[in-house]
Scaffold this active site. Structure first.
Site, PDB file in Angstrom:
ATOM      1  N   THR A 183       0.678  -1.265   0.016  1.00  0.00           N
ATOM      2  CA  THR A 183      -0.151   0.145   0.084  1.00  0.00           C
ATOM      3  C   THR A 183       0.690   1.172  -0.159  1.00  0.00           C
ATOM      4  O   THR A 183       0.561   2.314  -0.524  1.00  0.00           O
ATOM      5  CB  THR A 183      -1.067  -0.116   1.229  1.00  0.00           C
ATOM      6  OG1 THR A 183      -0.227   0.092   2.385  1.00  0.00           O
ATOM      7  CG2 THR A 183      -1.952  -0.888   1.135  1.00  0.00           C
TER       8      THR A 183
ATOM      9  N   TYR B 136       1.499  13.167   5.412  1.00  0.00           N
ATOM     10  CA  TYR B 136       2.546  12.275   4.749  1.00  0.00           C
ATOM     11  C   TYR B 136       3.663  13.114   4.473  1.00  0.00           C
ATOM     12  O   TYR B 136       4.582  12.373   3.786  1.00  0.00           O
ATOM     13  CB  TYR B 136       1.649  11.576   3.610  1.00  0.00           C
ATOM     14  CG  TYR B 136       1.161  10.131   3.946  1.00  0.00           C
ATOM     15  CD1 TYR B 136       1.886   9.131   4.171  1.00  0.00           C
ATOM     16  CD2 TYR B 136      -0.277  10.346   4.295  1.00  0.00           C
ATOM     17  CE1 TYR B 136       1.359   7.684   4.434  1.00  0.00           C
ATOM     18  CE2 TYR B 136      -0.805   9.009   4.761  1.00  0.00           C
ATOM     19  CZ  TYR B 136       0.114   7.785   4.817  1.00  0.00           C
ATOM     20  OH  TYR B 136      -0.437   6.493   5.197  1.00  0.00           O
TER      21      TYR B 136
ATOM     22  N   LEU C 203      -1.782   4.833  -0.442  1.00  0.00           N
ATOM     23  CA  LEU C 203      -3.219   4.318  -0.787  1.00  0.00           C
ATOM     24  C   LEU C 203      -3.649   2.902  -0.216  1.00  0.00           C
ATOM     25  O   LEU C 203      -3.720   2.120  -0.948  1.00  0.00           O
ATOM     26  CB  LEU C 203      -3.280   4.416  -2.184  1.00  0.00           C
ATOM     27  CG  LEU C 203      -3.330   5.772  -2.900  1.00  0.00           C
ATOM     28  CD1 LEU C 203      -3.110   5.711  -4.589  1.00  0.00           C
ATOM     29  CD2 LEU C 203      -4.608   6.452  -2.647  1.00  0.00           C
ATOM     30  N   HIS C 204      -3.748   3.030   1.078  1.00  0.00           N
ATOM     31  CA  HIS C 204      -4.018   1.699   1.820  1.00  0.00           C
ATOM     32  C   HIS C 204      -5.202   1.305   1.368  1.00  0.00           C
ATOM     33  O   HIS C 204      -5.486   0.136   0.978  1.00  0.00           O
ATOM     34  CB  HIS C 204      -3.801   1.962   3.314  1.00  0.00           C
ATOM     35  CG  HIS C 204      -2.567   2.554   3.907  1.00  0.00           C
ATOM     36  ND1 HIS C 204      -1.358   2.146   3.667  1.00  0.00           N
ATOM     37  CD2 HIS C 204      -2.378   3.893   4.598  1.00  0.00           C
ATOM     38  CE1 HIS C 204      -0.548   2.705   4.220  1.00  0.00           C
ATOM     39  NE2 HIS C 204      -0.984   3.997   4.922  1.00  0.00           N
ATOM     40  N   ASP C 205      -6.396   1.957   2.052  1.00  0.00           N
ATOM     41  CA  ASP C 205      -7.826   1.358   1.745  1.00  0.00           C
ATOM     42  C   ASP C 205      -8.067   1.440   0.114  1.00  0.00           C
ATOM     43  O   ASP C 205      -8.677   0.506  -0.124  1.00  0.00           O
ATOM     44  CB  ASP C 205      -8.717   2.192   2.581  1.00  0.00           C
ATOM     45  CG  ASP C 205      -8.501   2.104   3.913  1.00  0.00           C
ATOM     46  OD1 ASP C 205      -7.633   1.213   4.282  1.00  0.00           O
ATOM     47  OD2 ASP C 205      -8.990   2.745   4.779  1.00  0.00           O
TER      48      ASP C 205
END
Ligand code: RIB
Ligand code: CA
Length: 320
Positions: free
Chosen positions: A198, A233, A244-246
């Site tokens: 991610t 960030y 862009l984890h989720d």
């Protein structure tokens, strides 16, 4: 050639800045049909996460999707107050969305998941992008749940990468390691989307500007919500942007991104009270020998994917 029917998806989330981006993507994707959303405490408390979700859905004109509040506290400890330094005081970067007149449904998140697993038996896909407390409650309430779930995609963990909430643990898993152990131990196919991949996908100011310039209110709101997150960030990426984890987990669930290395291996969670608490321990020994090397393992750990997520994400959200 006929277009395949959209996959019914139940989303469990802690909305949340990157959760909001994931929701915007799922609403726009033609590959999925978001049939229900449960919320859990994580980035923010579960009731506020539900409010954020309802308000976002209203901007998209999607008041048909039921939203259920789930667990406020985790299996072994109370909710710890969220992550306002990452997601803002209200979970969505301090942005005041127009308040939707809609309220959450009466059922709790785990009850809604169980109900929808009957409605869409054998087809429902479960996507989790927060701590998985609600899923543990659902498994406890109905151990037959996995028989009706087509697959699970979970954003969480760190296989070989460093953690983001402790040296070794990722936030979603660390918030409720006992629940994560229950999810990983259940009899269903899981695609685990860890920090290893991610953090390799990011948005930048050009992407945010494109969202802010959209001619519909949903993408514009997502662009505004990202502002605070980009500040967080800054030291990590050396520029304004975000991981862009989720959204990556959402794109994988929707089949919008092709996986190039996702070995099926045993994964354990450290539920001790020591410094390893919340660590995901993926047995990557022999990962290149193929799926048969770990006979019986049900979890694929995503380590590499083809191409960049950001262009696909922005294009999909803007296309609507
Ligand atoms: O570690 C990243 C995860 O923690 C994401 O789901 C983010 O929204 C936070 O919940
Ligand atoms: Ca999340």
């Amino acid at each position: 050639m006929t277009t395949p029917a959209p996959i019914p998806v139940f989303l469990d989330c802690d909305t949340g800045v990157d959760d909001s981006v994931a929701i915007a993507y799922l609403l726009a994707s033609r590959a999925v049909d978001l049939v229900g959303i449960g919320t859990v405490s994580g980035n923010i408390d579960s009731a506020t996460a539900a409010r954020n979700t309802l308000d976002l859905l209203a901007l998209y004109g999607r008041d048909d999707i039921p939203v259920a509040i789930g667990a406020h506290d985790h299996l072994s400890h109370p909710y710890g107050g969220g992550a306002p330094w990452v997601h803002g005081d209200n979970g969505i970067g301090g942005v005041d969305l127009p308040r939707s007149a809609r309220e959450p449904v009466a059922a709790s998140a785990h009850e809604l998941l169980i109900e929808l697993s009957h409605t869409h038996a054998g087809r429902l896909h479960l996507l989790t992008i927060g701590p998985v407390t609600n899923i543990a409650h659902a498994l406890e309430a109905d151990p037959t749940l996995p028989t009706r779930i087509a697959g699970v995609t979970t954003m969480g963990g760190a296989a070989l990468a460093a953690g983001n909430i402790s040296p070794v643990a990722e936030a979603n898993i660390h918030n409720d390691p006992e629940a994560a152990a229950a999810l990983l131990g259940a009899d269903w196919d899981i695609t685990l989307v860890p920090l290893d991949i991610t953090v390799e996908h990011s948005l930048d100011e050009d992407d945010r500007a494109a969202l802010l310039a959209a001619d519909t209110p949903g993408p514009r709101a997502v662009g505004a919500i990202l502002d605070h997150y980009f500040d967080f960030y800054m030291p990590l990426y050396g520029r304004r942007g975000c991981a862009l984890h989720d959204p990556l987990a959402a794109a994988i669930a929707a089949g919008g991104i092709t996986l190039t290395r996702a070995p099926r291996v045993p994964v354990m969670v450290d539920t001790s009270q020591g410094p390893g608490r919340g660590q995901t321990i993926a047995d990557l020994r022999g990962q290149r020998l193929g799926d048969r090397h770990h006979e019986g393992a049900r979890t694929r750990v995503v380590l590499e994917a083809e191409g960049e997520l950001a262009p696909h994400l922005i294009e999909t959200i803007l296309r609507g």
